[in-house]
Design a protein around this motif. Structure first.
Motif, PDB file in Angstrom:
ATOM      1  N   ILE A  61      -3.172  -2.270  -5.671  1.00 58.78           N
ATOM      2  CA  ILE A  61      -3.450  -3.690  -5.468  1.00 58.78           C
ATOM      3  C   ILE A  61      -3.829  -4.272  -6.823  1.00 58.78           C
ATOM      4  CG2 ILE A  61      -4.952  -5.382  -4.328  1.00 58.78           C
ATOM      5  CD1 ILE A  61      -3.078  -4.002  -2.421  1.00 58.78           C
ATOM      6  N   SER A  73      -2.596  -9.074  -3.035  1.00 58.65           N
ATOM      7  CA  SER A  73      -1.978  -8.257  -1.983  1.00 58.65           C
ATOM      8  C   SER A  73      -0.530  -8.663  -1.752  1.00 58.65           C
ATOM      9  CB  SER A  73      -2.751  -8.402  -0.669  1.00 58.65           C
ATOM     10  OG  SER A  73      -4.056  -7.928  -0.824  1.00 58.65           O
ATOM     11  N   ASN A  77       2.570  -6.172  -2.240  1.00 61.30           N
ATOM     12  CA  ASN A  77       3.460  -5.894  -1.104  1.00 61.30           C
ATOM     13  C   ASN A  77       4.905  -6.267  -1.407  1.00 61.30           C
ATOM     14  OD1 ASN A  77       1.473  -4.809   0.538  1.00 61.30           O
ATOM     15  ND2 ASN A  77       0.941  -6.781   1.424  1.00 61.30           N
TER      16      ASN A  77
END
Length: 190
Positions: A61, A73, A77
């Protein structure tokens, strides 16, 4: 005159020859373009190996030094998605990884790019700047870039809630675009 004569049905033979010659020309142009693109060695950048040839990667992260909560995040992702989309790398936890990708979101800046009047903006551009480091347990720092950036525009509404929603949508688009840019920068074989 051969091209102006008509056959028994009343259609001109010249129109058939024009259509046939146009078709041949289109096919010829397509073949030449195909040969140029495939023969010159042109390829899209990226899609190669990571620096150092690592196959097991951990993406952490990112550190977020901005006021945009959750952006760290989202970018991590989207980056994980980019690496799994092509399937060339094994994403693992830190204990099993050969290389570690860490990042810091250094800034998120929003500027007005168009006005309806002196005090009313109609469009803003949001820019994100990220610093990245790829390192390994054995070799330390392998690759870094302190200024990977991207921007996206969004509409400003008279309603603050709608403007904020537009900004969040722009950040989502921007996150995917920056993640794709990071992937291609890391896997570029040039």
């Amino acid at each position: 005159m051969l091209f102006n004569k008509t056959n028994k049905s009343g259609k001109s033979r010249g129109l058939k020859k024009k259509g046939l010659s146009r078709l041949c020309l289109n096919i010829g142009v397509c073949c030449v373009l195909w040969l140029c693109v495939t023969a010159c060695g042109y390829r899209f950048s990226g899609g190669g190996e990571l620096p150092g040839g690592f196959q097991k990667l951990n993406i952490g992260i990112f550190e977020n030094r901005t006021n945009e909560t959750g952006l760290e995040s989202r970018i991590a992702n989207d980056l994980i998605y980019q690496f799994t989309r092509f399937g060339n790398y094994q994403l693992t936890d830190k204990a099993e990884a050969d290389a570690f990708l860490t990042g810091t979101i250094k800034s998120v800046r929003s500027v007005t790019i168009s006005h309806a009047s002196a005090n009313t903006s109609t469009e803003r551009r949001i820019q994100v700047i990220i610093a990245l480091k790829l390192s390994s347990t054995e070799d330390g720092l392998i690759w870094s870039d302190n200024a990977i950036s991207g921007y996206e525009t969004y509409a400003v509404s008279p309603l603050k809630s709608q403007t904020e929603k537009n900004k969040k949508s722009a950040l989502a688009i921007l996150s995917g675009r920056v993640a794709e840019r990071i992937y291609y920068r890391l896997t570029d074989n040039f």
